[in-house]
Scaffold this active site. Structure first.
Site, PDB file in Angstrom:
ATOM      1  N   GLU A 160       0.325  -8.184  -0.814  1.00  0.00           N
ATOM      2  CA  GLU A 160       0.893  -9.492  -1.149  1.00  0.00           C
ATOM      3  C   GLU A 160      -0.006 -10.229  -2.135  1.00  0.00           C
ATOM      4  O   GLU A 160      -0.510 -11.320  -1.847  1.00  0.00           O
ATOM      5  CB  GLU A 160       1.133 -10.321   0.111  1.00  0.00           C
ATOM      6  CG  GLU A 160       2.231  -9.751   0.979  1.00  0.00           C
ATOM      7  CD  GLU A 160       2.704 -10.704   2.071  1.00  0.00           C
ATOM      8  OE1 GLU A 160       1.954 -11.639   2.415  1.00  0.00           O
ATOM      9  OE2 GLU A 160       3.827 -10.519   2.566  1.00  0.00           O
ATOM     10  N   GLU A 317       7.803  -5.222   4.641  1.00  0.00           N
ATOM     11  CA  GLU A 317       7.417  -5.881   5.894  1.00  0.00           C
ATOM     12  C   GLU A 317       8.529  -6.818   6.328  1.00  0.00           C
ATOM     13  O   GLU A 317       9.125  -7.510   5.491  1.00  0.00           O
ATOM     14  CB  GLU A 317       6.173  -6.757   5.706  1.00  0.00           C
ATOM     15  CG  GLU A 317       4.890  -6.056   5.425  1.00  0.00           C
ATOM     16  CD  GLU A 317       3.739  -7.059   5.275  1.00  0.00           C
ATOM     17  OE1 GLU A 317       3.826  -8.177   5.822  1.00  0.00           O
ATOM     18  OE2 GLU A 317       2.758  -6.727   4.589  1.00  0.00           O
TER      19      GLU A 317
HETATM   20  C1  GLA Z   1       2.212 -10.868   5.388  1.00  0.00           C
HETATM   21  C2  GLA Z   1       1.037  -9.921   5.279  1.00  0.00           C
HETATM   22  C3  GLA Z   1       0.706  -9.217   6.551  1.00  0.00           C
HETATM   23  C4  GLA Z   1       0.807 -10.168   7.719  1.00  0.00           C
HETATM   24  C5  GLA Z   1       2.195 -10.790   7.752  1.00  0.00           C
HETATM   25  C6  GLA Z   1       2.407 -11.702   8.928  1.00  0.00           C
HETATM   26  O1  GLA Z   1       3.401 -10.287   5.159  1.00  0.00           O
HETATM   27  O2  GLA Z   1       1.225  -8.971   4.260  1.00  0.00           O
HETATM   28  O3  GLA Z   1      -0.610  -8.713   6.438  1.00  0.00           O
HETATM   29  O4  GLA Z   1      -0.150 -11.156   7.603  1.00  0.00           O
HETATM   30  O5  GLA Z   1       2.344 -11.542   6.596  1.00  0.00           O
HETATM   31  O6  GLA Z   1       3.706 -12.247   8.918  1.00  0.00           O
END
Ligand code: GLA
Length: 684
Positions: A160, A317
């Site tokens: 991210e 995710e």
């Molecule tokens: C993001 C991050 C993960 C985690 C999630 C929690 O997507 O990439 O590492 O912290 O949030 O929702």
């Protein structure tokens, strides 16, 4: 699935047998006995793509220049032995403490001049040369070691990028910003012209005088602010490219990073990022702070698909249930995770992955849901996870097909950054809300939409919506005007086409870029108090915004019946060359907007894929097309508490049952019909 390839260079495709089912896995947090249990349970659930080494740096480089891959070797082997493919993180997303202790200049500084310290994650400045050097050294070691490992299916660059640190204001960022501006403007005079620095004595004499837009006592220069957003997005993209280049030196495995196409993070212009990905991947979490979180999920998917230029993408995710970062972290209802997951598939995902495999015992995410909850396997959540894995297996043949849509909504990060800036007519008008309103109304009407860039090829669409596209370049404006001139049907909503890319007003009557196409001219904005409603003479109601508008050729569809602009046109329709352009100069209520879009769709020959509802039913079609055959898959997602039926025929893949004329979808369930007859009238 197979990812798209660009026309300019051949990119390796992410090839997977069917729909991927995966998760982030943080084995550093667990003992090796737990790893053994994990792989057994992963197999039970059908998990076949696991992202590891996302936060691995302090484990694999525990001290400066000392590398230890024993743990990573072992987990990769274990996953491989169990037939689970690896989505390998480069490990650079969070720095180890030794690095920031030695080089505190890596730390980001905020607009108010305060430093952000280690103890969380992503505490690094995107422009830091030291960070880049150290991170790329790590990537080099990881890529060299695992670049041709048979278990590795995908590279996962960082994590991210820009989630927390996109906007950094330290001296290194300032210096990089100046160099970026020099490349953009060449001369300081050109920069002064673009930023309108004659205003408030802001004229610059040399590049060194320029700072990032730090906090000011008054409002800031809006052109400087938008350029800083562009710079910040480009800076992280440049960093992504640097990791990509190192990986490519050692490996031919496809490379991606996880985007955040979401309502609350707007720092990266993913239109410029998307062409650099071997496959598009996105993270999406239901945001319960929004009025309609499920509608936002659908919008995010449609935009992600736009970034993938219609090709399949990976949901990298999402969550099985609650997250840990909203003020109130709602648990999902039984069946909701499955509906969310299959909505992503319906809207183009060929992979459904979660954060994370096993719920952490420690750290700030210990109350974030996971595939394997703290309570273990004797839980409804685990049973739903196992069932989801089985369902995704049954949908494997859908992989590679494309979503059918013949309506597009235009979306622009430039407009998001600039229209929501300071010093505008009304702070109650929110760009994304206007985009969501258009998307949500079409979703209610059962119409699937692509979300595309303002400069995209629009020729394949029967209808194009241009919500609040405040900032538009000449090229983009021409693209939209040409689309209508050639026979298209467009709906433009208020506060569109107002400024050029420098945030300079287009004069002669708003909306400058679209005035001729729309056959209207606006003398003045007349924003309304957020609580005020006005009536239109077609019986609909509106609020938030109005305009002193004159028709210069357009037919008036509705006028204000009360409020400050009685008798003034609010909704217009203009025949422009071979096409039609409508304009809405206010915020119509949901029913009014739906009525307008309904009649526009009928006129443009758009056939809804599903029934008209309040958003409680979504019907999406994915199509697998080869030269010889066309195979359609109809997804019906029932968010409602009642069973529903939808006309179709074929084989329903979730249950394996035959469908003669109608499929019944129980309350809260999803059904996917491999259709017998192809409904060609919906072809894009
Ligand atoms: C993001 C991050 C993960 C985690 C999630 C929690 O997507 O990439 O590492 O912290 O949030 O929702």
């Amino acid at each position: 699935m197979t990812s798209r390839s660009t026309s300019t260079d051949e990119r390796p495709a992410f090839v997977h047998d069917g729909i991927a089912f995966g998760c982030d896995y943080n084995p550093e947090q667990w003992s090796r006995e737990v790893w053994q249990e994990d792989v057994v349970l992963m197999r039970e659930a059908g998990v076949d793509l696991v992202a590891i080494n996302i936060f691995g740096w302090s484990h694999i480089e525990p001290r400066d220049g000392v590398f230890d891959f024993e743990g990573l070797d072992a987990i990769i082997e274990l996953l491989h032995e169990n037939g689970i493919r690896v989505n390998l993180g480069t490990g650079t997303s969070s720095t180890p403490p030794w690095l920031t202790t030695k080089h505190p200049e890596i730390l980001p500084i905020m607009a108010d001049g305060t430093t952000r310290y280690p103890g969380g994650r992503q505490a690094w400045c995107p422009s830091s040369p030291v960070f880049r050097e150290r991170a790329l050294l790590l990537v080099d070691k990881v890529a060299e070691r695992y670049g041709s490992h048979p278990a590795v299916a995908l590279w996962h660059v960082s994590n991210e990028l820009g989630c927390h640190n996109a906007l950094c204001y330290n001296e290194e960022s300032a210096e990089a910003f100046r160099r970026w501006l020099e490349r953009r403007y060449t001369t300081i005079d050109a920069l002064n012209a673009a930023w309108g620095t004659s205003f408030w004595s802001q004229r610059y004499g040399t590049w060194d005088e320029i700072l990032p837009p730090m906090l000011t006592v008054s409002t800031s220069n809006p052109s400087q602010v938008v350029d800083f957003h562009r710079f910040s997005s480009d800076e992280l993209l440049d960093y992504y490219r640097a990791e990509y280049a190192v990986l490519r030196r050692h490996s031919s495995i496809p490379i991606t990073t996880n985007f955040m196409v979401t309502a609350h993070i707007k720092n990266l212009d993913y239109w410029s990022w998307a062409p650099e990905m071997d496959v598009i991947a996105n993270d999406h979490y239901l945001d319960n702070r929004l009025e309609d979180p499920t509608a936002e999920l659908s919008f995010s998917d449609d935009l992600t698909r736009g970034l993938a230029q219609g090709a399949p993408w990976i949901l990298m995710e999402h969550s099985t249930s609650a997250v840990n970062w909203q003020p109130l972290n709602l648990a999902k209802q039984p069946g909701e995770m499955t509906r969310n997951s299959l909505t992503h598939v319906a809207r183009g995902a060929d992979g459904v992955c979660f954060f994370q495999w096993r719920a952490s015992l420690q750290g700030s995410e210990k109350f974030h849901s996971a595939l394997l909850p703290h309570a273990g396997t004797n839980t409804d959540l685990w049973r739903e996870v196992v069932e989801l894995g089985a369902t995704l297996d049954r949908l494997d043949e859908v992989a590679g097909s494309r979503v059918v849509a013949d309506v597009a909504i235009l979306f622009s990060w430039d407009s998001w950054w600039s229209a929501d800036g300071e010093s505008r007519p009304s702070k109650s008008v929110d760009y994304l809300q206007q985009v969501h309103a258009a998307h949500g109304a079409l979703r209610d009407l059962g119409i699937t939409t692509d979300v595309v860039a303002p400069g995209a090829d629009l020729s394949g669409y029967r209808m194009v919506i241009v919500p609040g596209l405040y900032m538009v370049t000449d090229v983009e404006a021409t693209n939209i005007n040409d689309y209508v001139a050639a026979g298209g049907s467009a709906l433009v909503t208020f506060f569109s086409g107002i400024v050029d890319e420098d945030d300079r007003v287009r004069t002669g009557g708003y909306p400058g870029a679209f005035r001729e196409m729309l056959g209207v001219s606006v003398d003045e904005f007349v924003p309304l108090a957020p609580t005020d409603q006005v009536s239109l003479d077609d019986g609909s109601s509106a609020g938030l915004w109005a305009e002193r508008l004159r028709s210069t050729g357009a037919d008036v569809i509705a006028r204000y019946a009360d409020g400050p602009l009685v008798g003034v046109p609010a909704v217009t329709r203009h025949d422009y060359q071979s096409g039609v352009a409508r304009y809405v100069a206010t915020v119509l209520d949901r029913d009014g907007l739906k009525a307008l879009l309904r009649s526009m769709a009928a006129e443009a020959g758009v056939t809804p894929t599903g029934p008209e509802t309040d958003g409680s039913v979504e019907v999406i079609r994915r199509r697998a097309q080869s030269q010889q055959t066309t195979q359609d898959y109809l997804f019906v997602i029932n968010h409602s508490v009642d069973d529903i039926t939808v006309a179709t025929s074929g084989i329903e893949l979730v249950t394996g049952e035959g469908v003669e004329t109608r499929v019944t979808v129980p309350a809260g369930a999803v059904r996917v019909v491999k259709e017998r007859e192809t409904k060609m009238e919906n072809a894009a």
